[in-house]
Scaffold this active site. Structure first.
Site, PDB file in Angstrom:
ATOM      1  N   TYR A   1      17.641  10.875  17.401  1.00  0.00           N
ATOM      2  CA  TYR A   1      16.840  11.230  16.238  1.00  0.00           C
ATOM      3  C   TYR A   1      17.247  10.386  15.038  1.00  0.00           C
ATOM      4  O   TYR A   1      18.329   9.790  15.004  1.00  0.00           O
ATOM      5  CB  TYR A   1      16.965  12.720  15.899  1.00  0.00           C
ATOM      6  CG  TYR A   1      18.332  13.150  15.424  1.00  0.00           C
ATOM      7  CD1 TYR A   1      18.697  13.054  14.081  1.00  0.00           C
ATOM      8  CD2 TYR A   1      19.260  13.680  16.311  1.00  0.00           C
ATOM      9  CE1 TYR A   1      19.951  13.456  13.637  1.00  0.00           C
ATOM     10  CE2 TYR A   1      20.520  14.093  15.881  1.00  0.00           C
ATOM     11  CZ  TYR A   1      20.857  13.971  14.546  1.00  0.00           C
ATOM     12  OH  TYR A   1      22.092  14.363  14.109  1.00  0.00           O
TER      13      TYR A   1
ATOM     14  N   CYS B   1      21.731   9.635   9.763  1.00  0.00           N
ATOM     15  CA  CYS B   1      21.325  10.464   8.632  1.00  0.00           C
ATOM     16  C   CYS B   1      21.474   9.751   7.293  1.00  0.00           C
ATOM     17  O   CYS B   1      21.318  10.369   6.239  1.00  0.00           O
ATOM     18  CB  CYS B   1      22.114  11.768   8.607  1.00  0.00           C
ATOM     19  SG  CYS B   1      23.895  11.556   8.447  1.00  0.00           S
TER      20      CYS B   1
ATOM     21  N   HIS C   1      -7.359 -15.046  -6.315  1.00  0.00           N
ATOM     22  CA  HIS C   1      -5.919 -15.037  -6.041  1.00  0.00           C
ATOM     23  C   HIS C   1      -5.313 -13.672  -6.361  1.00  0.00           C
ATOM     24  O   HIS C   1      -4.548 -13.108  -5.560  1.00  0.00           O
ATOM     25  CB  HIS C   1      -5.235 -16.132  -6.867  1.00  0.00           C
ATOM     26  CG  HIS C   1      -3.744 -16.126  -6.755  1.00  0.00           C
ATOM     27  ND1 HIS C   1      -2.939 -15.412  -7.633  1.00  0.00           N
ATOM     28  CD2 HIS C   1      -2.911 -16.721  -5.877  1.00  0.00           C
ATOM     29  CE1 HIS C   1      -1.674 -15.574  -7.284  1.00  0.00           C
ATOM     30  NE2 HIS C   1      -1.622 -16.370  -6.232  1.00  0.00           N
TER      31      HIS C   1
ATOM     32  N   MET D   1       1.462 -22.130  -1.066  1.00  0.00           N
ATOM     33  CA  MET D   1       1.783 -23.519  -0.736  1.00  0.00           C
ATOM     34  C   MET D   1       0.594 -24.403  -1.086  1.00  0.00           C
ATOM     35  O   MET D   1      -0.379 -23.958  -1.670  1.00  0.00           O
ATOM     36  CB  MET D   1       2.184 -23.625   0.737  1.00  0.00           C
ATOM     37  CG  MET D   1       3.510 -22.920   1.014  1.00  0.00           C
ATOM     38  SD  MET D   1       4.023 -23.087   2.720  1.00  0.00           S
ATOM     39  CE  MET D   1       2.703 -22.243   3.577  1.00  0.00           C
TER      40      MET D   1
ATOM     41  N   ARG E   1      -8.825 -15.817   9.680  1.00  0.00           N
ATOM     42  CA  ARG E   1      -7.541 -15.184   9.984  1.00  0.00           C
ATOM     43  C   ARG E   1      -7.770 -13.685   9.980  1.00  0.00           C
ATOM     44  O   ARG E   1      -8.762 -13.198   9.413  1.00  0.00           O
ATOM     45  CB  ARG E   1      -6.474 -15.565   8.955  1.00  0.00           C
ATOM     46  CG  ARG E   1      -6.821 -15.184   7.530  1.00  0.00           C
ATOM     47  CD  ARG E   1      -5.905 -15.822   6.519  1.00  0.00           C
ATOM     48  NE  ARG E   1      -6.376 -15.600   5.154  1.00  0.00           N
ATOM     49  CZ  ARG E   1      -5.971 -16.289   4.097  1.00  0.00           C
ATOM     50  NH1 ARG E   1      -5.092 -17.262   4.243  1.00  0.00           N
ATOM     51  NH2 ARG E   1      -6.435 -16.024   2.897  1.00  0.00           N
TER      52      ARG E   1
ATOM     53  N   GLY F   1      -2.146 -18.882  -1.392  1.00  0.00           N
ATOM     54  CA  GLY F   1      -1.918 -19.570  -2.655  1.00  0.00           C
ATOM     55  C   GLY F   1      -0.490 -19.991  -2.904  1.00  0.00           C
ATOM     56  O   GLY F   1      -0.192 -20.581  -3.935  1.00  0.00           O
TER      57      GLY F   1
END
Length: 883
Positions: A855, A835, A449, A102, A333, A100
């Protein structure tokens, strides 16, 4: 010559970069032999050229002419032919689905002459022809000419009154066409273009332009879709769902995108075009009802759905039209789904033999996992249910009811939780949908929508609550039983059940959090799916995941969530509350005796802190950062002290001798920019005994707790000489205590990163403090700038996302790579971690894997997200290595 236009027979689903998702998938369905109307695609390259140069590429018009002629030959009629017209749709289609956001224009080719040919083509159905013509003018006027859609919608509503649009007769619709042409003349200062080729040319340019429409830009920013992709344009022969009750249009999913359950799921609307379904203008019927209406088309659709799901090996989202009993596929899709559905579908597809567990891990994301950890409504709490709609997107949302996107944005910006209430949403509501905690509509189905966009964003949504009478103008809605909710009243919506409640409903932990906490959640399909995915991610990942934890309680929770150690224990957090006075005494001590007394008081407290954390981690490594506060955090407030003393001097208050001594000391130590002042390693070097006290407390605690594995981190190192001075003293204390501990440093300044080869000679590990490293690299004070101008930077595209949220790979990331490479060149066994808050951000975790870190460390609640993304990063690397 560049090729800018591809027939559907020339493409396939792997050409999404060039043909966009819609064009690539239309080509794929064409190749599979499915009933797709003929058409062709103008590539994203043409769009990018147009947006850059302000004109279409040379030769594009000729290519379009050739493909249109081929389409006309295939259909046996010409565009806009007066007696037997070919009509086409002009549809956007970017690489990534932007529902929705374009533009699309249907029924291109109609004018005052060809409308009669269309009626003849439909067996004399005048109503259908004039309905199609008014739709063209309405969509063209709004999309191509930029006319406010309210002009057209107001005229249509005035004509309909209390009727449905399907109740309007041919004569009324013919009159509406004239009304709409008058609106175009008045609002755009031009006649509606009658030339079909001109209609098509202008519609193509409008689709290109819509790539940079505000709502499309906002959606891309929300979904982190690159701004330079552009959109393709698909020109498709029209098939009509508004020919009568033997026609219609619908949206289908090959399984439930809300829960992942297999079954028939979707919406259908008789005598309608596709925009009617997604706009929620009329409430749809469940897809199952199509079996009663048109069994032949229904059976064919189910067969095609199975074909597509097996071919794509995933949930497919399908748009279809039935034209007088003939089924046509308009789009497919890989469908957007909720977080819960993503995990369930991934493991279901493994069980069906369609994908592997490796693929299942890559099909889900850390962001989706985080959404599953959000609270849900307490089933035992008292609730006042006032309505029930469709459970469009799950979750529990509580907030003040608002009736416009502008108000939603305004209140959310003030820190309020809001629920956006609309009759139905449209793409212009995107900003409000992003700002709101949840979305409630009185119209529309599960494929409207509101539902599609909310699922994509992970927002709670209830659609089609028909019992509610919503007054946008009056800023209120009424529910059965005489209940009126005005703007500002609190409501609660449950996207899992579709229920709407008056007032605030209490929330409880989600079953996924209870699972991570080790609690018994019974036989829960979602938890089983999460468990399978997490186990495989843990088996696959190379990165370890540690926690940022400062208390035994946090450390214990981190272990339950799967932490493999503590990557950051911030000792300054241990000096808050009553202990703050002891640190103040230490900093302001006038002599050795006072300083030692403060240190002696702090040391046993520190030892007890560390013992509790070591016990909670039970033999896992614990990286302890020595105290690193800006000094002002432990000093009395300069302004408050100054005022107190000044008032006393003026005879208007009282101040003690201690107050005056404190004021002199605070003035002496006052800093204009404390974040860049006496903190970190500098504090340890300037205040004798401070770091030594902490290291002794660590050593004593380690001796007291069998299996303890301390790692001592020196903060804010800028020069290797600083580290060497502190390291020598710390190593001596550890040796005397007979405790083995790594000694390393935090890399959080650009200079430390750029001299990492030198620093590594004195450090056994680096931990990248990316919060400060980001501030110092960008020259931003996070506390000052995020509210000041980040939103503007995001609007201008300077940021795709805040660099404090996702690691800046080009700048900060490059410094991390330099430090990692040069550090390991000097010390091959150098341990590397991160961290900062980026340690729990999915994209940043992928970067850490690519950069070769050992890590990541993050807050306990984000540990599962980091574990999953570390597994996905390893699988992505393996996949790229084999290509």
């Amino acid at each position: 010559m560049a090729k800018y236009v591809y027939d559907f027979t020339e493409g396939n689903r792997n050409l999404k970069d060039l043909l966009g998702g819609k064009g690539a998938n239309l080509a794929e369905m064409t190749n599979l032999g499915l009933p797709v109307p003929p058409g062709f695609t103008i590539t994203t390259e043409a769009c990018r050229y147009y947006l850059a140069e302000g004109k279409v590429p040379d030769g594009l018009g000729d290519e379009v002419d050739r493909h249109l002629e081929a389409l006309e030959r295939a259909m046996g009629r010409k565009l806009g032919q007066t007696d037997d017209p070919l009509l086409v749709s002009v549809r956007s289609g970017a690489k990534f689905s932007m529902p929705g956001m374009m533009e699309t224009v249907l029924n291109i080719g109609l004018n005052d002459e060809s409308v009669h040919g269309l009626a003849k083509q439909a067996g004399g159905n005048e109503r259908f022809a004039w309905d199609s013509y008014r739709r063209l003018i309405q969509m063209f006027g709004k999309t191509v000419l930029g006319i406010d859609g309210e002009h057209f919608e107001g005229a249509l509503e005035a004509l309909k009154g209390d009727r449905q649009d399907t109740d309007l007769g041919a004569g009324e619709l013919q009159g509406l066409v004239e009304t709409f042409k008058g609106i175009v003349r008045e609002q755009a200062g031009m006649e509606f273009p009658a030339d079909p080729r001109e209609q098509m040319r202008l519609a193509v340019k409008a689709v290109f332009d819509s790539w940079n429409a505000p709502r499309a830009v906002l959606y891309r920013r929300q979904e982190r879709i690159p701004a330079d992709l552009g959109t393709a344009v698909n020109i498709v022969a029209m098939v009509f769902g508004n020919c009568g009750n033997d026609s219609g249009t619908g949206v289908a999913f090959t399984r439930d995108p809300g829960s992942g359950q297999q079954g028939i799921y979707g919406d259908y609307l008789q005598n309608a075009q596709g925009e009617d379904v997604v706009a929620g203008i009329r409430n749809t019927i469940p897809l199952q009802d199509l079996e009663r209406i048109d069994k032949r088309s229904y059976d064919e659709l189910l067969e095609i759905m199975a074909t597509l799901e097996n071919h794509y090996r995933d949930l497919c989202d399908i748009e279809f039209t039935i034209e007088r009993g003939k089924l046509w596929m308009l789009q497919t899709r890989v469908g957007k789904r909720t977080a819960a559905a993503a995990f369930c579908i991934a493991t279901q597809l493994v069980d069906q033999g369609l994908i592997t567990m490796d693929e299942a891990v890559t099909r889900v994301t850390g962001d989706q996992l985080a959404k599953l950890m959000f609270p849900r409504f307490d089933a035992e709490a008292a609730k006042k249910r006032i309505a029930k709609g469709m459970n469009a997107s799950p979750g529990a949302a509580v907030g003040k009811a608002v009736f416009s996107s502008e108000r939603a944005v305004e209140l959310a910006g003030q820190g309020e939780d809001v629920i956006l209430v609309r009759r139905e949403t449209n793409p212009d509501d995107l900003s409000g949908m992003i700002a709101a905690r949840g979305i409630l509509t009185s119209r529309g189905g599960k494929t409207s929508h509101a539902a599609v966009v909310a699922r994509g964003m992970g927002k709670t949504c209830v659609c089609g609550a028909e019992e509610l009478e919503v007054s946008i103008e009056g800023k209120r809605f009424t529910a059965p039983g005489g209940v009126t909710v005005s703007e500002g009243d609190v409501i609660s919506i449950d996207g899992s059940t579709g229920e709407v409640f008056l007032g605030e409903v209490p929330v409880v932990d989600s079953p996924v959090v209870e699972y991570f906490e080790g609690k018994d959640v019974g036989d829960d399909d979602l938890v089983r799916a999460v468990d399978r995915v997490m186990r495989h991610a843990d088996e696959t990942r190379g990165l370890q995941v540690r926690a940022n934890a400062d208390t035994p309680e946090d450390a214990a929770r981190a272990r339950r969530f799967g932490a493999q150690g503590i990557g950051l224990c911030r000792t300054e957090h241990m000096f808050l509350g009553e202990r703050r006075k002891l640190v103040e005494d230490l900093v302001l001590a006038s002599g050795e005796q006072e300083r030692q007394a403060a240190l002696d008081a702090l040391e046993p407290l520190q030892r007890a802190d560390f013992e509790g954390i070591f016990q909670a981690m039970d033999g896992l490594p614990v990286t302890i950062r020595l105290i690193d506060p800006p000094l002002h955090e432990f000093l009395p407030d300069l302004t408050e002290l100054s005022v107190r003393v000044a008032l006393a001097d003026a005879g208007a208050g009282e101040a003690t001798d201690k107050d005056r001594e404190l004021l002199a000391a605070v003035k002496r130590l006052h800093e204009q920019n404390p974040m860049l002042g006496l903190r970190g390693v500098r504090l340890g070097l300037v205040i004798p005994g401070l770091f030594a006290m902490q290291v002794r407390a660590i050593a004593q605690a380690a001796k007291a707790v069998p299996g303890a594995r301390p790692e001592i981190m020196i903060p804010l190192t800028v020069a290797v000489q600083e580290l060497e001075a502190v390291r020598e003293e710390a190593a001596a204390i550890l040796a005397e205590a007979g405790v083995d501990a790594l000694i390393g440093t935090m890399i959080e300044t650009p200079r430390a990163a750029l001299t990492a080869g030198q620093v590594a000679e004195a450090a056994q590990f680096f931990s990248f403090g990316t919060n400060d490293l980001t501030q110092m690299t960008w020259g931003f004070s996070r506390d000052d700038v995020e509210a000041a101008f980040f939103s503007r930077y995001l609007e201008l595209g300077i940021f795709g996302v805040s660099p404090f949220e996702t690691l800046d790979r080009d700048g900060v990331g490059r410094l991390v790579r330099i430090a990692a490479e040069e550090g390991r060149a000097a010390r091959p066994d150098l341990k590397l971690g991160i961290c900062g808050e980026h340690g729990g951000d999915p994209d940043s975790v992928h970067f850490c894997h690519e950069a070769g870190l050992d890590y990541v460390s993050c807050s306990p609640f984000r540990i599962p997200v980091a574990r999953l993304e570390a597994g996905r990063a390893a699988l992505s690397q393996n996949d790229s290595d084999t290509r």
